[in-house]
Design an enzyme around this catalytic site. Structure first.
Site, mmCIF file in Angstrom:
data_model
loop_
_atom_site.group_PDB
_atom_site.id
_atom_site.type_symbol
_atom_site.label_atom_id
_atom_site.label_comp_id
_atom_site.label_asym_id
_atom_site.label_seq_id
_atom_site.Cartn_x
_atom_site.Cartn_y
_atom_site.Cartn_z
ATOM 1 N N LYS A 1 89.932 19.543 66.496
ATOM 2 C CA LYS A 1 89.883 18.333 65.665
ATOM 3 C C LYS A 1 90.923 18.387 64.534
ATOM 4 C CE LYS A 1 85.013 17.206 66.626
ATOM 5 N NZ LYS A 1 83.704 16.837 66.011
ATOM 6 N N PHE B 1 77.161 7.521 60.924
ATOM 7 C CA PHE B 1 78.397 8.296 60.735
ATOM 8 C C PHE B 1 79.540 7.832 61.648
ATOM 9 C CE2 PHE B 1 75.602 10.778 63.589
ATOM 10 C CZ PHE B 1 76.405 10.908 64.719
ATOM 11 N N ARG C 1 79.693 25.103 74.945
ATOM 12 C CA ARG C 1 78.784 24.681 73.862
ATOM 13 C C ARG C 1 78.271 25.908 73.117
ATOM 14 N NH1 ARG C 1 78.782 19.273 72.405
ATOM 15 N NH2 ARG C 1 76.711 19.580 71.560
ATOM 16 N N THR D 1 76.540 21.785 65.684
ATOM 17 C CA THR D 1 77.353 20.749 65.036
ATOM 18 C C THR D 1 77.604 21.069 63.559
ATOM 19 O OG1 THR D 1 76.228 19.169 66.489
ATOM 20 C CG2 THR D 1 77.506 18.258 64.654
ATOM 21 N N ARG E 1 82.616 27.166 65.264
ATOM 22 C CA ARG E 1 82.266 26.353 64.094
ATOM 23 C C ARG E 1 81.804 27.202 62.922
ATOM 24 N NH1 ARG E 1 79.469 21.496 67.582
ATOM 25 N NH2 ARG E 1 81.217 20.017 67.538
ATOM 26 N N ASN F 1 84.221 19.515 61.640
ATOM 27 C CA ASN F 1 83.652 20.703 62.280
ATOM 28 C C ASN F 1 84.543 21.312 63.373
ATOM 29 O OD1 ASN F 1 83.181 18.781 64.183
ATOM 30 N ND2 ASN F 1 80.970 19.067 64.313
ATOM 31 N N HIS G 1 85.397 19.897 69.296
ATOM 32 C CA HIS G 1 84.471 19.112 70.111
ATOM 33 C C HIS G 1 84.359 19.777 71.473
ATOM 34 C CE1 HIS G 1 82.858 15.781 72.519
ATOM 35 N NE2 HIS G 1 83.792 16.090 73.399
ATOM 36 N N GLU H 1 85.285 12.560 79.914
ATOM 37 C CA GLU H 1 86.147 12.925 78.783
ATOM 38 C C GLU H 1 87.462 13.552 79.262
ATOM 39 O OE1 GLU H 1 82.684 13.391 75.376
ATOM 40 O OE2 GLU H 1 83.710 15.205 76.071
HETATM 41 P P1 ATP Z 1 81.057 16.854 69.314
HETATM 42 O O1 ATP Z 1 80.565 15.665 70.133
HETATM 43 O O2 ATP Z 1 82.149 16.496 68.359
HETATM 44 O O3 ATP Z 1 81.359 18.044 70.181
HETATM 45 P P2 ATP Z 1 78.357 17.540 68.777
HETATM 46 O O4 ATP Z 1 78.126 17.222 70.224
HETATM 47 O O5 ATP Z 1 77.944 18.881 68.276
HETATM 48 O O6 ATP Z 1 79.865 17.345 68.385
HETATM 49 P P3 ATP Z 1 77.377 14.918 68.208
HETATM 50 O O7 ATP Z 1 75.947 14.670 67.915
HETATM 51 O O8 ATP Z 1 77.929 14.513 69.535
HETATM 52 O O9 ATP Z 1 77.675 16.453 67.887
HETATM 53 O O10 ATP Z 1 78.227 14.190 67.058
HETATM 54 C C1 ATP Z 1 79.612 13.962 67.224
HETATM 55 C C2 ATP Z 1 80.331 14.261 65.931
HETATM 56 O O11 ATP Z 1 79.914 13.334 64.945
HETATM 57 C C3 ATP Z 1 80.009 15.636 65.327
HETATM 58 O O12 ATP Z 1 80.811 16.663 65.830
HETATM 59 C C4 ATP Z 1 80.292 15.404 63.869
HETATM 60 O O13 ATP Z 1 81.704 15.483 63.622
HETATM 61 C C5 ATP Z 1 79.815 13.985 63.686
HETATM 62 N N1 ATP Z 1 78.414 13.965 63.267
HETATM 63 C C6 ATP Z 1 77.333 14.195 64.030
HETATM 64 N N2 ATP Z 1 76.196 14.087 63.334
HETATM 65 C C7 ATP Z 1 76.571 13.774 62.076
HETATM 66 C C8 ATP Z 1 75.869 13.507 60.881
HETATM 67 N N3 ATP Z 1 74.540 13.540 60.822
HETATM 68 N N4 ATP Z 1 76.601 13.214 59.790
HETATM 69 C C9 ATP Z 1 77.934 13.156 59.853
HETATM 70 N N5 ATP Z 1 78.669 13.394 60.951
HETATM 71 C C10 ATP Z 1 77.993 13.684 62.051
HETATM 72 MG MG MG Z 2 78.782 15.449 71.156
#
Ligand code: ATP
Ligand code: MG
Length: 140
Positions: A9, A57, A85, A91, A102, A112, A115, A126
């Site tokens: 990212k 968000f 993962r 996250t 992370r 973070n 992804h 994707e």
């Molecule tokens: P990613 O999809 O980026 O791999 P993830 O699967 O761990 O991350 P998701 O729930 O898919 O998490 O959320 C996608 C992205 O949105 C997160 O990586 C983070 O950057 C952002 N995000 C998720 N939850 C929050 C939150 N509660 N507040 C702010 N940003 C968030």
């Molecule tokens: Mg995700």
């Protein structure tokens, strides 16, 4: 499936963490099958994270993901989605296992570092978002 998508990212690209993160992924047994720097625009970031379009968000997430170049990666490993993962961690870096990408490189839940696709079906979608079938040729 043996392939998954990762994105380094904007925070980690800007913070010059690419080398360290790629080394960690290779050390964890992943092979890098395709890689591409991309500058997403707002509609592209919105489409990529469409699953979160109703979340509070979503707007900040799009702003963050368009704030600078990202590095899209096609990574190969047996059971790639689950393995990756595990290697990237939770996250929120405060909840990520020590030693995960992370835990080491994420600044916050928003910024973070990386992804990873969350299912085989998502991985297929994707991967095709960033790479043509020709660019993935030779990958599993
Ligand atoms: P990613 O999809 O980026 O791999 P993830 O699967 O761990 O991350 P998701 O729930 O898919 O998490 O959320 C996608 C992205 O949105 C997160 O990586 C983070 O950057 C952002 N995000 C998720 N939850 C929050 C939150 N509660 N507040 C702010 N940003 C968030
Ligand atoms: Mg995700």
């Amino acid at each position: 499936m043996d392939l998954t998508l990762a994105i380094i990212k904007p925070d980690a690209v800007e913070g010059r963490k690419i080398g360290r993160i790629l080394a960690q992924l290779e050390d964890a047994g992943f092979s890098i099958r395709a890689a591409k720097f991309v500058q997403l625009d707002e509609p592209q970031a919105g489409a990529f994270y469409a699953v979160h379009s109703e979340r509070p968000f979503y707007e900040p997430l799009k702003r963050f993901m368009t704030s600078g170049p990202i590095l899209a990666l096609a990574l190969e490993h047996e059971d790639a989605v689950t393995r990756l993962r595990k290697v990237i961690g939770a996250t929120d870096p405060a909840e990520a296992e020590p030693g995960t990408v992370r835990a080491q490189y994420a600044e916050s839940k928003e910024r973070n570092a990386i992804h990873a696709s969350d299912s085989d079906e998502t991985a297929r979608q994707e991967l095709s978002f960033f790479f043509s079938s020709r660019e993935l040729m030779g990958a599993a």
